[in-house]
Scaffold this motif. Structure first.
Motif, short mmCIF file in Angstrom:
data_model
loop_
_atom_site.label_atom_id
_atom_site.label_comp_id
_atom_site.label_asym_id
_atom_site.label_seq_id
_atom_site.Cartn_x
_atom_site.Cartn_y
_atom_site.Cartn_z
N VAL A 55 6.89 0.48 -1.07
CA VAL A 55 6.79 -0.77 -0.31
C VAL A 55 5.37 -1.30 -0.45
N TYR A 56 5.27 -2.57 -0.82
CA TYR A 56 3.98 -3.23 -1.00
C TYR A 56 3.84 -4.38 0.01
N ASP A 57 2.59 -4.79 0.26
CA ASP A 57 2.40 -5.99 1.07
C ASP A 57 2.51 -7.22 0.17
N ARG A 58 2.39 -8.40 0.75
CA ARG A 58 2.61 -9.65 0.01
C ARG A 58 1.59 -9.84 -1.12
N ASN A 59 0.48 -9.14 -1.06
CA ASN A 59 -0.57 -9.28 -2.08
C ASN A 59 -0.60 -8.10 -3.04
N LYS A 61 -0.62 -4.81 -2.28
CA LYS A 61 -1.26 -3.60 -1.78
C LYS A 61 -0.21 -2.62 -1.27
N LEU A 62 -0.39 -1.36 -1.63
CA LEU A 62 0.61 -0.35 -1.31
C LEU A 62 0.63 -0.04 0.18
N LEU A 63 1.82 -0.13 0.76
CA LEU A 63 2.00 0.18 2.18
C LEU A 63 2.67 1.53 2.39
N VAL A 64 3.62 1.89 1.50
CA VAL A 64 4.36 3.14 1.63
C VAL A 64 4.57 3.75 0.25
N PHE A 65 4.27 5.06 0.12
CA PHE A 65 4.58 5.76 -1.13
C PHE A 65 5.17 7.13 -0.79
N ALA A 224 21.24 12.08 -14.27
CA ALA A 224 19.87 11.85 -13.80
C ALA A 224 19.88 11.01 -12.52
N SER A 225 18.96 11.31 -11.64
CA SER A 225 18.79 10.48 -10.44
C SER A 225 18.13 9.16 -10.83
N VAL A 226 18.36 8.14 -9.99
CA VAL A 226 17.75 6.82 -10.21
C VAL A 226 16.90 6.49 -8.99
N ALA A 227 15.62 6.24 -9.22
CA ALA A 227 14.71 5.95 -8.11
C ALA A 227 15.13 4.69 -7.38
N GLY A 228 14.79 4.63 -6.10
CA GLY A 228 15.10 3.46 -5.30
C GLY A 228 14.32 2.24 -5.76
N LYS A 229 14.77 1.08 -5.32
CA LYS A 229 14.12 -0.17 -5.70
C LYS A 229 12.84 -0.36 -4.89
N ASN A 230 11.82 -0.85 -5.55
CA ASN A 230 10.57 -1.18 -4.85
C ASN A 230 10.73 -2.49 -4.09
N ILE A 231 10.09 -2.55 -2.95
CA ILE A 231 10.17 -3.73 -2.09
C ILE A 231 8.79 -4.32 -1.87
N THR A 232 8.71 -5.63 -1.97
CA THR A 232 7.49 -6.34 -1.58
C THR A 232 7.75 -6.97 -0.22
N SER A 233 6.94 -6.56 0.74
CA SER A 233 7.08 -7.09 2.09
C SER A 233 6.31 -8.40 2.23
N THR A 234 6.64 -9.15 3.25
CA THR A 234 5.91 -10.39 3.55
C THR A 234 4.62 -10.13 4.30
N ILE A 235 4.43 -8.89 4.76
CA ILE A 235 3.27 -8.53 5.57
C ILE A 235 1.97 -8.70 4.77
N ASP A 236 0.97 -9.27 5.42
CA ASP A 236 -0.39 -9.30 4.88
C ASP A 236 -1.13 -8.11 5.51
N LEU A 470 11.01 -10.03 6.83
CA LEU A 470 9.95 -9.15 6.33
C LEU A 470 10.06 -8.89 4.83
N ILE A 471 11.13 -9.36 4.20
CA ILE A 471 11.35 -9.08 2.78
C ILE A 471 10.94 -10.27 1.94
N LYS A 472 10.14 -10.01 0.91
CA LYS A 472 9.68 -11.09 0.02
C LYS A 472 10.33 -10.96 -1.36
N GLU A 473 10.34 -9.73 -1.90
CA GLU A 473 10.95 -9.49 -3.21
C GLU A 473 11.56 -8.10 -3.24
#
Length: 599
Positions: A55-59, A61-65, A224-236, A470-473
C-alpha cells in the motif's frame, strides 16, 4: 472315494491361489488406490501463501509492506520427540504449551498438517532450522506479516489477523483455511480480495524422518502463488503525520478531502495507535490492551463517532432556504435573544451577516419559515409536512445515512423525521417549538466527521460531491477503483446560491475564527461549538481553500475543547497550510495547538 481326497484338496488349493492372484493383480495393477495412499504418506502438500499487496500513499511513499515470518507446522501422526526439555528450550515454549499445541493439532487431524508454533521471527528460524530434521512430523511454512514504516494512519489502513471460526463458516468460496490471515479493519478488510493474492500449492517428497527429498514428480503438480495487487491510497502521508502530531494527546477527528475528486487526503482519529503493535506474535496481547483502553484508541471516530453539527449546519439551512425561495440574500431578522442565546454582533443582520456572525436567533426564525409554510391550517400537521420536506432536502447533502466510504462500520448519523417525534410525543402532539433546536444544528441531529468534511467539499464545489474514498489506484490503474467513486452527486441547490455562502464563509473567519486566517491564501470556513452535557463543549470547524480554486476541504472536531474558533479552526488552518505550502509559517499557532491550552 477315499483316493480322490488329495485331488479335491489340490483343486481347492489351486482355486484359492487363482483367486488370490487375481485379487493381487487387481490391487497392484488395476486399482491404484493403495499406491496413492502409500504416496500420500510420503508426500507433503504445502500451501504456498502469497505476499499481500503493498500500500502506497498518493505520492508513491510506502505505507504498508510485508515482513517474512515462519510457522512451525505439525503432522501429529508422524511427530516424535525424545528429550522434551531440549525441545522446549530450542523452541522457547513451556512443556504445557507443547502438550496443549499437540493436543489441538491432533484434535484437528492426526494426518493433516496444522500450525504448531506461530510466527517465529527470521532470527529464531535461523537458530532452529538445522535441528528440524531431529523431529519427524515438523516442517516450516513461510508467511508474512504487515509492517508500517512510518507508524501512521492505523485507522485508515487497518490491520490483519488470524481468521475466526465465524469467518471460515461464511467463506462460501472455501478460499481460506484455519490459521490464514485476513484483513480485519480499514482498507485491509475492505480490499481483502485485491490484497490477498492467490494461493499456490507445492508437493514434496519426505522420508520417514520427515527430511525433504525434493519435489514430487519434479513439481509437475505444483502451482505458483500469485502476489496480491498493490494499492495506491489517496492518503497524503506527510499531511496525515502532521495532523496526528497536532491531535496528539487530544480526542477528536480530522478529515481532509480533495473536493474535485472526493479523495481523502487525511483521516485522523485521536487517540490513535501504532499499527505495528497489531502485527506478529504479540497481536493478541496488544489488541487486548488497546481494546481495554478507556480512551478507545481502536474506535474510528471519523466514520463511527456521531455528534451534533452545531453552527456549521447553518450553511445547509441557508442553502435550503435559498433554494426553496423562503430566504433571499436580503432577508433580515433581528437578533432576538429571547428566542435563543447569541453572542454580540451587529443587529439586525441579513443572510450574509447571519453566516458571518453565526447568529442563532436568525436561524431560529429562518427555520420556522422553512418548516411552517401554512400548507395546513393545523399547526401540528403543518410542522410535520414541513419537517419531512426539509429532511428530504437535507439528506441530499449526504446526511442522515452512510456516504459509502471504502471502510466497514461507517455510521450514518441522524436527520430526524416526523416518525421520531411521533414516537416520543405522540402523533399530532408536537410543533415547531418542539424542534427549533434543529435550526442551529443541535437537538436530535447527528453527523459524523466524514460527513462534515464532505459538506465542506460540497460548499467548495458549489453543489456537488464525489463519494469520499481512500482508493486511488489498483496495480497502477485508476480505472479499477469502484465506479461509484467516480459519480458526481448533485445536492439539488442551484450553483449561484453558493456565491453568497462562499463569500460569507471567507468573512466568517474575521468574525469567529481570526486564528485561522492565512496570509495570501483565502480560506472559507465556518466555526461550530457543539453543546456537550457531559463537560466542555466540542470545538468544530469546517473549511476549504483556496476559495477560488479549492484543493482541500477539511473538518476538524476536537472534543471538550470549547469554542470552535480556537482548537478546531487553528488545527484546520495549519493543516491547510501544510498541504498547500508544504511548510508552516506560524510556529506560535502550531505551539498553541500542540500545548492544548485553548483559551
Amino acid at each position: 472315494m477315499k483316493d480322490q481326497r488329495p485331488i479335491v484338496i489340490l483343486i481347492f488349493i489351486f482355486l484359492v491361489s487363482i483367486i488370490l492372484l487375481i485379487r493381487l493383480f487387481m490391487i497392484q495393477v488395476m486399482d491404484d488406490s493403495f499406491m496413492k495412499r502409500a504416496e500420500r504418506n510420503a508426500i507433503q502438500r504445502i500451501v504456498d501463501h502469497p505476499y499481500r499487496g503493498l500500500v502506497y500513499d498518493r505520492n508513491g511513499k510506502l505505507l504498508v509492506f510485508n515482513n517474512p515470518i515462519f510457522d512451525v507446522m505439525i503432522v501429529p501422526k508422524e511427530f516424535k520427540v525424545g528429550d522434551t526439555t531440549r525441545f522446549c528450550e530450542l523452541f522457547k515454549i513451556s512443556k504445557e504449551q507443547l502438550i496443549e499445541s499437540y493436543t489441538v493439532a491432533r484434535k484437528y487431524s492426526s494426518v493433516k498438517p496444522s500450525t504448531f508454533i506461530k510466527q517465529i521471527s527470521t532470527k529464531d528460524f535461523a537458530r532452529i532450522q538445522d535441528f528440524l530434521v531431529d523431529y519427524p512430523g515438523l516442517f516450516i511454512m513461510t508467511r508474512s506479516v504487515r509492517s508500517y514504516p512510518n507508524s501512521t494512519a492505523g485507522h485508515a489502513l487497518g490491520y490483519i489477523g488470524e481468521i475466526s471460526a465465524g469467518q471460515l463458516e461464511r467463506d462460501s468460496l472455501k478460499y481460506y483455511s484455519q490459521g490464514d490471515y485476513v484483513g480485519l479493519s480499514g482498507m485491509e478488510r475492505y480490499y481483502e480480495n485485491e490484497l490477498r493474492g492467490r494461493k499456490g500449492v507445492k508437493y514434496k517428497m519426505v522420508n520417514v524422518r520427515g527430511i525433504d527429498k525434493g519435489p514430487f514428480k519434479d513439481g509437475e503438480y505444483d502451482t505458483a502463488s500469485v502476489a496480491g495487487k498493490n494499492i495506491t491510497s489517496t492518503i497524503d502521508m506527510d499531511l496525515q503525520m502532521y495532523g496526528e502530531m497536532l491531535l496528539a494527546g487530544k480526542t477528536g477527528s480530522v478529515v481532509a478531502i480533495e473536493p474535485a475528486t472526493g479523495e481523502i487526503l487525511a483521516m485522523i482519529s485521536a487517540p490513535f495507535y501504532d499499527p505495528n503493535g497489531l502485527t506478529g506474535a504479540d497481536f493478541s496481547k496488544s489488541y487486548r490492551k488497546l481494546n481495554g483502553d478507556p480512551s478507545k484508541p481502536l474506535f474510528n471516530r471519523p466514520i463511527m463517532a456521531t455528534y451534533p453539527p452545531g453552527s456549521i449546519f447553518k450553511i445547509v439551512q441557508s442553502l435550503v432556504g435559498l433554494q426553496e425561495g423562503v430566504l433571499v440574500p436580503g432577508t433580515t431578522f433581528a437578533c432576538n435573544r429571547s428566542l435563543v442565546a447569541c453572542h454580540n454582533h451587529p443587529n439586525p443582520v441579513n443572510l450574509f451577516g447571519a453566516i458571518r456572525n453565526s447568529c442563532n436567533p436568525y436561524y431560529h426564525q429562518a427555520f420556522r419559515q422553512i418548516i411552517n409554510r401554512e400548507v395546513s391550517n393545523n399547526t401540528f400537521k403543518d410542522t410535520e409536512i414541513g419537517l419531512n420536506a426539509w429532511r428530504e432536502s437535507v439528506m441530499k447533502f449526504g446526511l442522515g445515512g452512510t456516504l459509502g466510504v471504502d471502510m466497514t462500520n461507517e455510521k450514518g448519523g441522524s436527520i430526524p423525521s416526523s416518525n421520531l417525534y411521533d414516537r416520543v410525543y405522540g402523533v399530532g402532539r408536537w410543533k415547531y417549538s418542539t424542534i427549533y433546536s434543529l435550526s442551529i444544528g443541535q437537538g436530535e441531529m447527528l453527523v459524523t466527521p466524514l460527513q462534515m468534511a464532505n459538506l465542506a467539499a460540497i460548499f467548495a464545489n458549489k453543489g456537488f460531491y464525489y463519494t469520499p474514498h481512500l482508493i486511488k489506484e489498483i496495480d497502477g490503474d485508476p480505472t479499477l477503483i469502484p465506479a461509484r467513486y467516480q459519480i458526481k452527486n448533485d445536492v439539488g441547490v442551484d450553483t449561484h446560491h453558493f456565491d453568497l455562502v462562499q463569500e460569507a464563509m471567507v468573512e466568517a473567519l474575521s468574525g469567529t475564527a481570526t486564528r485561522a486566517i492565512l496570509k495570501d491564501i483565502l480560506i472559507a470556513g465556518k466555526t461550530g461549538t457543539a453543546q456537550n452535557s457531559h463537560g466542555e463543549d466540542h470545538s468544530v470547524f469546517i473549511a476549504f481553500a483556496p476559495k477560488d480554486n479549492p484543493q482541500i476541504a477539511i473538518a476538524v472536531y476536537v472534543e471538550n475543547a470549547g469554542w470552535g474558533g480556537r482548537a478546531a479552526a487553528s488545527t484546520a488552518s495549519l493543516m491547510i497550510e501544510k498541504y498547500l505550502r508544504g511548510n508552516i509559517s506560524r510556529p506560535s499557532l502550531q505551539e498553541y495547538v500542540l500545548t492544548g491550552n485553548f483559551k
